[in-house]
Enzyme design. Sequence first.
Site, PDB file in Angstrom:
ATOM      1  N   MET A 102      64.193  35.748  40.212  1.00  0.00           N
ATOM      2  CA  MET A 102      65.327  37.354  40.766  1.00  0.00           C
ATOM      3  C   MET A 102      64.259  38.100  40.849  1.00  0.00           C
ATOM      4  O   MET A 102      64.492  39.071  40.598  1.00  0.00           O
ATOM      5  CB  MET A 102      66.302  37.419  39.503  1.00  0.00           C
ATOM      6  CG  MET A 102      66.739  36.327  39.248  1.00  0.00           C
ATOM      7  SD  MET A 102      68.672  37.351  38.774  1.00  0.00           S
ATOM      8  CE  MET A 102      68.332  37.878  37.147  1.00  0.00           C
ATOM      9  N   HIS A 120      57.060  33.671  35.080  1.00  0.00           N
ATOM     10  CA  HIS A 120      57.577  33.071  36.507  1.00  0.00           C
ATOM     11  C   HIS A 120      56.174  31.769  36.203  1.00  0.00           C
ATOM     12  O   HIS A 120      56.243  31.148  37.243  1.00  0.00           O
ATOM     13  CB  HIS A 120      58.070  34.218  37.342  1.00  0.00           C
ATOM     14  CG  HIS A 120      59.229  34.526  36.493  1.00  0.00           C
ATOM     15  ND1 HIS A 120      58.578  36.497  36.245  1.00  0.00           N
ATOM     16  CD2 HIS A 120      60.698  34.384  36.427  1.00  0.00           C
ATOM     17  CE1 HIS A 120      59.609  36.919  36.124  1.00  0.00           C
ATOM     18  NE2 HIS A 120      60.955  36.237  36.490  1.00  0.00           N
ATOM     19  N   HIS A 124      56.378  37.480  36.810  1.00  0.00           N
ATOM     20  CA  HIS A 124      55.515  37.923  35.207  1.00  0.00           C
ATOM     21  C   HIS A 124      54.609  36.813  35.375  1.00  0.00           C
ATOM     22  O   HIS A 124      55.044  35.573  35.312  1.00  0.00           O
ATOM     23  CB  HIS A 124      55.839  38.698  34.424  1.00  0.00           C
ATOM     24  CG  HIS A 124      57.430  38.246  33.445  1.00  0.00           C
ATOM     25  ND1 HIS A 124      57.722  36.710  33.222  1.00  0.00           N
ATOM     26  CD2 HIS A 124      58.579  38.610  33.972  1.00  0.00           C
ATOM     27  CE1 HIS A 124      58.320  36.710  32.761  1.00  0.00           C
ATOM     28  NE2 HIS A 124      59.400  37.710  33.464  1.00  0.00           N
TER      29      HIS A 124
HETATM   30  P1  AMP Z   1      64.297  35.081  35.682  1.00  0.00           P
HETATM   31  O1  AMP Z   1      63.805  35.746  37.096  1.00  0.00           O
HETATM   32  O2  AMP Z   1      64.804  35.903  34.729  1.00  0.00           O
HETATM   33  O3  AMP Z   1      66.118  35.037  36.217  1.00  0.00           O
HETATM   34  O4  AMP Z   1      64.086  33.736  35.345  1.00  0.00           O
HETATM   35  C1  AMP Z   1      63.040  32.970  36.064  1.00  0.00           C
HETATM   36  C2  AMP Z   1      62.894  31.986  35.102  1.00  0.00           C
HETATM   37  O5  AMP Z   1      61.687  31.944  34.844  1.00  0.00           O
HETATM   38  C3  AMP Z   1      64.367  31.720  34.153  1.00  0.00           C
HETATM   39  O6  AMP Z   1      63.694  30.341  34.743  1.00  0.00           O
HETATM   40  C4  AMP Z   1      63.157  31.750  33.048  1.00  0.00           C
HETATM   41  O7  AMP Z   1      64.058  31.363  31.868  1.00  0.00           O
HETATM   42  C5  AMP Z   1      62.297  31.961  32.931  1.00  0.00           C
HETATM   43  N1  AMP Z   1      61.052  32.711  32.499  1.00  0.00           N
HETATM   44  C6  AMP Z   1      61.820  33.891  32.175  1.00  0.00           C
HETATM   45  N2  AMP Z   1      60.629  34.701  31.570  1.00  0.00           N
HETATM   46  C7  AMP Z   1      59.647  33.469  30.953  1.00  0.00           C
HETATM   47  C8  AMP Z   1      59.075  33.760  29.821  1.00  0.00           C
HETATM   48  N3  AMP Z   1      58.706  34.353  28.991  1.00  0.00           N
HETATM   49  N4  AMP Z   1      58.491  32.665  29.562  1.00  0.00           N
HETATM   50  C9  AMP Z   1      58.859  31.338  29.907  1.00  0.00           C
HETATM   51  N5  AMP Z   1      60.105  31.419  31.665  1.00  0.00           N
HETATM   52  C10 AMP Z   1      60.420  32.549  31.272  1.00  0.00           C
END
Ligand code: AMP
Length: 312
Positions: free
Chosen positions: A52, A59, A56
Amino acid sequence: MRRIPRPLPRHLSNSCLDDQHSMETIHTVAWMKQVASEARLRERITGLVPTMGALHEGHFSLVREAKRRCSPVVASIFVNPKQFGPSEDFQRYPRQLEKDRAALEDLGVDYLFAPSTEEMYPKCFRSSVVVEGLSDGLEGRTRPGHFRGVATVVLKLFQIVQPRLAFFGRKDAQQVRIIQQMVRDFSLDAEIVVCPIAREADGLAISSRNVYLSAAERKAATALYRSLDAMRKEVGRGERNTARLLEVLREVIRAEAGVRLDYAEIVDADTLEAVPSLRKSCYALLAAFVGGTRLIDNAPIEEEGQSFNVTL
Ligand code: AMP
């Protein structure tokens, strides 16, 4: 009338072999599908990293793993309105497309898929995906409809990008379990690769929502990690009773003013149902409010010989 030929997708042209890497940003479903179909036709291993945005290190670790295993690599950025509840932070969710774009290009991503809401959900859109039994507990209890939104957008992304491998973070352990189930139920071709949680030096799981935290809240937020770590030590001392393990975890959260526990559970890794004592493969998961920000964290607990191993 002469037809203007469409440009060749960049991973099929010589440019992907050049030293100077350039990433193509795609905003439409039709063009993304075209690129994906051609890659599949040529038996390329397409990797997808759905996000989304507000990218960081968490990702980036997914992208690096995708680069190691796939070509082309597609990263998607879409703040999916369907997975936010009416009182959640959809409007104020951090958006920084230009910065994210530059970071993905530096990492060698081949395509950034960044559709608009209307492109993904035209007015006539009516369908949704519900993964029964796994979506209502834990996150689903506080965030009803959240996983319906997640499963719906992930199925749609898989249809558009046709990945052979799709990369997800263990940070969202319930989400991973639900997507694995959806892949199995619908016989989807994508293989789900689960990557470890990227943490700050003090243990806090990195999250796009950490930017909401004030300096004091940022300090207090380490209580989530510390509570799991305290539980890990108790497991190391031989405790198997989950009620007692959760009490150790809750004690750490209680000691931190400004952090309010939403839930803490130890569940079977397959069914996501609470278990009375540790078994072969389970998860400790928690969510807590730090000020107005809701954060999550978790740790898998695996049986290894006579003992149990907790991964943080
Ligand atoms: P999001 O942008 O929050 O939807 O996350 C996108 C992807 O990045 C998802 O598969 C999350 O589980 C992964 N993700 C987010 N934060 C972390 C983290 N700290 N460590 C590993 N993967 C992450």
